[in-house]
Enzyme design. Structure first.
Site, PDB file in Angstrom:
ATOM      1  N   GLY A 143       0.670  -1.212  -0.049  1.00 49.67           N
ATOM      2  CA  GLY A 143      -0.162   0.199  -0.026  1.00 49.67           C
ATOM      3  C   GLY A 143       0.811   1.396  -0.039  1.00 49.67           C
ATOM      4  O   GLY A 143       1.958   1.407   0.569  1.00 49.67           O
ATOM      5  N   ALA A 145       0.642   3.973   1.757  1.00 47.49           N
ATOM      6  CA  ALA A 145       0.911   4.613   3.209  1.00 47.49           C
ATOM      7  C   ALA A 145       2.104   3.733   3.443  1.00 47.49           C
ATOM      8  O   ALA A 145       3.135   4.335   4.161  1.00 47.49           O
ATOM      9  CB  ALA A 145      -0.064   4.144   4.038  1.00 47.49           C
ATOM     10  N   TYR A 146       2.212   2.362   3.385  1.00 47.31           N
ATOM     11  CA  TYR A 146       3.465   1.627   3.764  1.00 47.31           C
ATOM     12  C   TYR A 146       4.848   2.025   2.936  1.00 47.31           C
ATOM     13  O   TYR A 146       5.753   2.088   3.586  1.00 47.31           O
ATOM     14  CB  TYR A 146       3.044   0.207   3.674  1.00 47.31           C
ATOM     15  CG  TYR A 146       4.219  -0.596   4.236  1.00 47.31           C
ATOM     16  CD1 TYR A 146       4.351  -1.036   5.569  1.00 47.31           C
ATOM     17  CD2 TYR A 146       5.143  -1.374   3.445  1.00 47.31           C
ATOM     18  CE1 TYR A 146       5.166  -1.792   6.158  1.00 47.31           C
ATOM     19  CE2 TYR A 146       6.173  -2.177   3.878  1.00 47.31           C
ATOM     20  CZ  TYR A 146       6.175  -2.399   5.455  1.00 47.31           C
ATOM     21  OH  TYR A 146       7.035  -3.165   5.622  1.00 47.31           O
ATOM     22  N   VAL A 147       4.475   2.209   1.908  1.00 42.56           N
ATOM     23  CA  VAL A 147       5.556   2.640   1.057  1.00 42.56           C
ATOM     24  C   VAL A 147       5.890   4.080   1.367  1.00 42.56           C
ATOM     25  O   VAL A 147       7.238   4.191   1.447  1.00 42.56           O
ATOM     26  CB  VAL A 147       5.373   2.701  -0.592  1.00 42.56           C
ATOM     27  CG1 VAL A 147       6.451   3.293  -1.264  1.00 42.56           C
ATOM     28  CG2 VAL A 147       5.108   1.230  -1.116  1.00 42.56           C
ATOM     29  N   LYS A 150       7.828   3.799   4.943  1.00 49.09           N
ATOM     30  CA  LYS A 150       9.267   2.979   4.851  1.00 49.09           C
ATOM     31  C   LYS A 150      10.205   3.983   4.185  1.00 49.09           C
ATOM     32  O   LYS A 150      11.570   4.026   4.625  1.00 49.09           O
ATOM     33  CB  LYS A 150       9.177   1.833   4.302  1.00 49.09           C
ATOM     34  CG  LYS A 150       8.391   0.631   5.151  1.00 49.09           C
ATOM     35  CD  LYS A 150       9.016   0.432   6.603  1.00 49.09           C
ATOM     36  CE  LYS A 150       8.344  -0.428   7.482  1.00 49.09           C
ATOM     37  NZ  LYS A 150       9.185  -0.784   8.835  1.00 49.09           N
TER      38      LYS A 150
END
Length: 242
Positions: A143, A145-147, A150
């Protein structure tokens, strides 16, 4: 100090670090799991203390750091490994609550840890390893948001390395590929095609075992990596090479 220590990479790190002679403070939300791991480590002769709490809670992080100082006399190394994410969805289909939790755990959690760990390390030097991901370097299919989260972890790592390097503190990150953690197993059960796609991206055609990531973190934290700071070390089965 190890965060996200109740399972997966964090639990593997707890066992490996103590086997290598480190004294560790374990932090995660699930105290019962931490107590189980701590009992196992003590039975093997290791030194360990539990400081249960959520990395989103800055006071809980401060208490975990204080536990390290009060129990073991200082804090020389930290593995900021706690993370959270969901199966990838389109941006417009992503719940605001999922976005907020992803940013809170991965970014604010890392920020809270650095904020309380680094002042202690100013006294005698130290080393920090933050867990990022291949999603921190390119769009992996996770997703957005996760990209984004990180990527932010890498930004925090590099900025902290630059700020604290003159004081004898090293800060690095791990670029972790798909790893067979409890969180990943739960995701695969919810969406079975995830495993095939994840393995297909690896040159070695398998997921990492958590211990493989933990060993790399231990090396980065040790004096064997004394001239590495501000780095982003891939532990990703070659997925970022292709």
């Amino acid at each position: 100090m190890i965060t996200g220590a109740s399972s997966g990479i964090g639990a593997a790190a707890a066992r490996w670090f103590t086997a290598e002679g480190a004294a560790v403070v374990l932090m995660a939300r699930r105290k019962d799991k931490l107590d189980e791991i701590a009992a196992e480590i003590r039975a093997a002769g290791g030194r360990v203390e539990v400081a249960a709490g959520d990395v989103i809670d800055t006071d809980a992080v401060e208490q975990a750091v204080a536990t390290a100082v009060n129990t073991f006399g200082g804090l020389n190394g930290a593995f900021n490994n706690a993370g959270w994410g969901t199966i990838g969805t389109l941006v417009h289909e992503t719940d605001d609550a999922d976005f907020e939790k992803t940013m809170d755990v991965n970014v604010r959690g890392t920020w809270n840890c650095l904020k309380h760990q680094l002042p202690v390390m100013l006294e005698s030097g130290g080393s920090v390893v933050n867990t990022s991901s291949t999603a921190g370097t390119f769009a992996t299919g996770a997703g957005a948001a996760y990209v984004a989260a990180k990527h932010a972890v890498l930004g925090l790592t590099r900025a902290a390395a630059a700020e604290y390097g003159p004081y004898g503190v090293r800060v690095n990150a791990l670029i972790v590929g798909t790893t067979r953690t409890e969180l990943m197993e739960n995701a695969i059960r919810a969406f079975p095609p995830l495993e095939e796609g994840a393995v297909a991206r690896q040159i070695q055609k398998r997921m990492a075992d958590p211990i493989e990531v933990a060993r790399t973190a231990a090396w980065l934290l040790s004096d064997h990596a004394s001239f590495i700071t501000g780095g982003a070390i891939p532990v990703d089965g070659g997925s970022s090479a292709i």
